[in-house]
Design a protein around this motif. Sequence first.
Motif, mmCIF file in Angstrom:
data_model
loop_
_atom_site.group_PDB
_atom_site.id
_atom_site.type_symbol
_atom_site.label_atom_id
_atom_site.label_comp_id
_atom_site.label_asym_id
_atom_site.label_seq_id
_atom_site.Cartn_x
_atom_site.Cartn_y
_atom_site.Cartn_z
ATOM 1 N N GLU A 187 5.862 -2.967 0.291
ATOM 2 C CA GLU A 187 6.105 -1.888 -0.663
ATOM 3 C C GLU A 187 5.175 -0.995 -0.309
ATOM 4 O O GLU A 187 4.203 -1.110 -0.374
ATOM 5 C CB GLU A 187 6.220 -2.447 -2.099
ATOM 6 C CG GLU A 187 7.410 -3.340 -2.151
ATOM 7 C CD GLU A 187 7.455 -4.106 -3.515
ATOM 8 O OE1 GLU A 187 7.171 -3.456 -4.532
ATOM 9 O OE2 GLU A 187 7.771 -5.372 -3.722
ATOM 10 N N SER A 188 5.425 0.303 -0.654
ATOM 11 C CA SER A 188 4.450 1.266 -0.551
ATOM 12 C C SER A 188 4.604 2.299 -1.641
ATOM 13 O O SER A 188 5.440 2.699 -2.349
ATOM 14 C CB SER A 188 4.726 2.316 0.845
ATOM 15 O OG SER A 188 5.991 2.892 0.716
ATOM 16 N N GLY A 189 3.408 2.871 -2.078
ATOM 17 C CA GLY A 189 3.086 3.768 -3.295
ATOM 18 C C GLY A 189 1.816 4.450 -3.010
ATOM 19 O O GLY A 189 1.016 4.344 -2.133
ATOM 20 N N PRO A 194 -5.682 11.149 -4.070
ATOM 21 C CA PRO A 194 -4.854 12.170 -3.473
ATOM 22 C C PRO A 194 -4.809 11.609 -1.658
ATOM 23 O O PRO A 194 -5.816 11.738 -1.015
ATOM 24 C CB PRO A 194 -5.216 13.407 -3.715
ATOM 25 C CG PRO A 194 -6.107 13.345 -4.916
ATOM 26 C CD PRO A 194 -6.459 12.043 -4.732
ATOM 27 N N GLY A 195 -3.609 11.846 -1.185
ATOM 28 C CA GLY A 195 -3.316 11.554 0.182
ATOM 29 C C GLY A 195 -3.327 10.338 0.796
ATOM 30 O O GLY A 195 -3.213 9.944 1.756
ATOM 31 N N ARG A 196 -3.705 9.116 -0.113
ATOM 32 C CA ARG A 196 -3.728 7.801 0.133
ATOM 33 C C ARG A 196 -2.348 7.331 -0.082
ATOM 34 O O ARG A 196 -1.737 7.646 -1.035
ATOM 35 C CB ARG A 196 -4.895 6.978 -0.517
ATOM 36 C CG ARG A 196 -6.254 7.572 -0.127
ATOM 37 C CD ARG A 196 -7.288 6.492 -0.812
ATOM 38 N NE ARG A 196 -8.548 7.026 -0.688
ATOM 39 C CZ ARG A 196 -9.664 6.430 -1.182
ATOM 40 N NH1 ARG A 196 -9.394 5.373 -1.791
ATOM 41 N NH2 ARG A 196 -10.935 6.550 -0.769
ATOM 42 N N THR A 197 -1.864 6.045 0.697
ATOM 43 C CA THR A 197 -0.808 5.302 0.404
ATOM 44 C C THR A 197 -1.351 3.896 0.158
ATOM 45 O O THR A 197 -2.173 3.442 1.145
ATOM 46 C CB THR A 197 0.050 5.541 1.664
ATOM 47 O OG1 THR A 197 0.535 6.882 1.757
ATOM 48 C CG2 THR A 197 1.512 4.601 1.211
ATOM 49 N N LYS A 198 -0.721 3.215 -0.554
ATOM 50 C CA LYS A 198 -1.135 1.855 -0.709
ATOM 51 C C LYS A 198 0.171 1.006 -0.071
ATOM 52 O O LYS A 198 1.353 1.113 -0.789
ATOM 53 C CB LYS A 198 -1.263 1.626 -2.273
ATOM 54 C CG LYS A 198 -1.501 -0.175 -2.345
ATOM 55 C CD LYS A 198 -1.892 -0.206 -3.953
ATOM 56 C CE LYS A 198 -2.189 -1.745 -4.267
ATOM 57 N NZ LYS A 198 -2.655 -1.910 -5.627
#
Length: 471
Positions: A187-189, A194-198
């Motif tokens: 899963e992505s979020g 800012p600019g980061r994806t988990k």
Amino acid sequence: MRVVRLLTASAAVATTVAMLAAPAMAGVDQAQAAHGRQIQVRRDHSDVRVPFVVKRSGEALIDLNAAAPGTDWAVKGGESAVVSIYVDNRYATDLVVSGDQPLHRQLALGRVSAGPHQLRLHFAGERSAAGSTSVRLDGVKVTTYAPGSADYLALRYAPIVHGRANPELGTPDQNATTDTPLIAWHESGPGTAPGRTKLTYSVVWSNEDGGTNTPALMARWGRTTDIEWIYDVEVDEHGNRVAGSDTYQAANHQTLHFSGKYEGDHALLETCTSNNNMCDQVTDPMRFFLSALATRPADQAREHMMDTNPWTYQIMSKEMIREGKIEAASDTTPATPEVSDQRNYLYAVVKKTTDRPNTGSSWVGVALGVRLKSGATVYVSNHVDPTWSIQRDDTAATTVELPPGTTADDIEEITANRVVVGTDNGAVVHVTGIKRGFFLGQDYLPQPSFLSWNGDVTVDPATPSAVLWRR
């Protein structure tokens, strides 16, 4: 279409592999076994070697259909056969195969460079049931996701999970016979800046030998598999790992910073507790590199990933039979909390919200109730144990045990029942949907869902029970 002729190690059987034209997804290339030819990986035979060609460097997945004659996950001592998969002699993953009916699986191979490569398929006899002699593979396809393709980042950082070897739980290679990893997803979020994806990665195991007991698993989670998030990591706007951002779910469900080793960009973890929590130090040689290509829709329960891989219910049920966690048929009654034949249960997913925080030692949950056409008894999902009701405000799976032989046509109505744990805090619960409802068939595979409802039904101290669905 370019066709490449492939030979097995014995040079006696030829397999034709077709290099397919690139599909519509940019940066994705496939090499697929064609013409329905079958690969046999045999005990005490030479490893099978299968060449393939990669057009563009990237993260590779392998799809295949696998069967192991003479094995059965429900039979002690005959559970499975294991194939170890190598890429150019680099150990990639183990494949645990059970049963003589072909089952589609998707596994990861890690990063591969452009050019020719070779799969090596080894029958891991020491990890396989003594009576197993071969594994049949067909439909073998290698798909490579190049940088810039939609799913590349999720595959680039997917962890590799080594097997469990707890001395108190038996011999090494335990995952060949119990609590085996079945499927994974990501899963992505948004990240913490800012600019980061988990990116978060989760796994479904066939069961958990420790942790939540079997009846509570059925009531609170709607299955006896174990589903856990295992690893997460943040990436920056360029797709690179943010140093120190990755964590994993450790023993006792702690979230700890990852300080282990990587294989390329893949964190190396190990299943090290009886309820499938992780360690970041690896000692067990068996390893599972499951494909994390799939993702869970935001409005679906985690069990949706099992629904889209229905064979997981069959493996789940067979493990319960083999491990003696199913009550005897002569003792079967929905009045007792012990788990009966898992084909006796309605498998449902409920959507609800509570009007105040629902944590701590006192909380208000919901139990699903089922009344049949044949009588006034209401069978409830929590078996009258308040702590087994659904606490979480999330799309949640549960089960309701019903008399053996009950079918969808026998159900008259389904109710939501407010359940108080500890002190009643006056919470009002809104039940807004039943996402699906099905029984398992004779083969322990889910039958088509017959149940879907949307609305807004309230249960509160004055009205603790309300009908959600009536035939």
